[in-house]
Design a protein around this motif. Structure first.
Motif, PDB file in Angstrom:
ATOM      1  N   UNK A   1       0.938   5.072 -13.249  1.00  0.00           N
ATOM      2  CA  UNK A   1       0.636   3.836 -12.534  1.00  0.00           C
ATOM      3  C   UNK A   1       0.285   4.012 -11.050  1.00  0.00           C
ATOM      4  N   UNK A   2      -0.332   5.111 -10.632  1.00  0.00           N
ATOM      5  CA  UNK A   2      -0.644   5.238  -9.207  1.00  0.00           C
ATOM      6  C   UNK A   2      -1.644   4.194  -8.720  1.00  0.00           C
ATOM      7  N   UNK A   3      -2.548   3.772  -9.582  1.00  0.00           N
ATOM      8  CA  UNK A   3      -3.526   2.759  -9.167  1.00  0.00           C
ATOM      9  C   UNK A   3      -2.853   1.405  -8.925  1.00  0.00           C
ATOM     10  N   UNK A   4      -1.803   1.104  -9.685  1.00  0.00           N
ATOM     11  CA  UNK A   4      -1.053  -0.134  -9.454  1.00  0.00           C
ATOM     12  C   UNK A   4      -0.396  -0.099  -8.073  1.00  0.00           C
ATOM     13  N   UNK A   5       0.202   1.027  -7.724  1.00  0.00           N
ATOM     14  CA  UNK A   5       0.807   1.177  -6.396  1.00  0.00           C
ATOM     15  C   UNK A   5      -0.224   0.999  -5.297  1.00  0.00           C
ATOM     16  N   UNK A   6      -1.361   1.658  -5.442  1.00  0.00           N
ATOM     17  CA  UNK A   6      -2.424   1.551  -4.434  1.00  0.00           C
ATOM     18  C   UNK A   6      -2.897   0.111  -4.287  1.00  0.00           C
TER      19      UNK A   6
END
Length: 94
Positions: free
Chosen positions: A63-68
């Motif tokens: 989920x790195x894109x959610x964090x970004x």
């Protein structure tokens, strides 16, 4: 991962969580979802899906894109933390 008999706080089953023969550490916020255990990997943007029968990792949710996206929209976060399961509506919140 330990399974307890809640009335007596007795361990009835335990597993070392492994992915391709490597132990997975820092499990946090475990949820039982559709016959799997989902666990947040502490201090990361990853969720691991685990077979409750033997502790084997069956999949990853990255989920790195959610964090970004959250940071981009003004939220102050270090990493994602937590999982919530809405069984009535078949939804997962991370």
């Amino acid at each position: 991962m330990f399974f307890y008999f809640f009335l007596f706080c007795e361990v009835i089953q335990e597993h070392v969580i492994k992915y391709k023969d490597h132990q997975v550490y820092n499990l946090n916020e475990l949820e039982y979802i559709n016959n799997e255990v989902w666990a947040n990997i502490w201090q990361s943007d990853c969720i691991v899906r685990i077979s409750p029968s033997d502790g084997t990792v069956t999949g990853w949710v990255l989920l790195p894109e959610l964090s970004k996206g959250l940071i981009h929209h003004g939220y102050t976060i270090d990493v994602l933390n937590g999982i919530a399961w809405d069984a009535d509506n078949n939804r997962i919140f991370g």
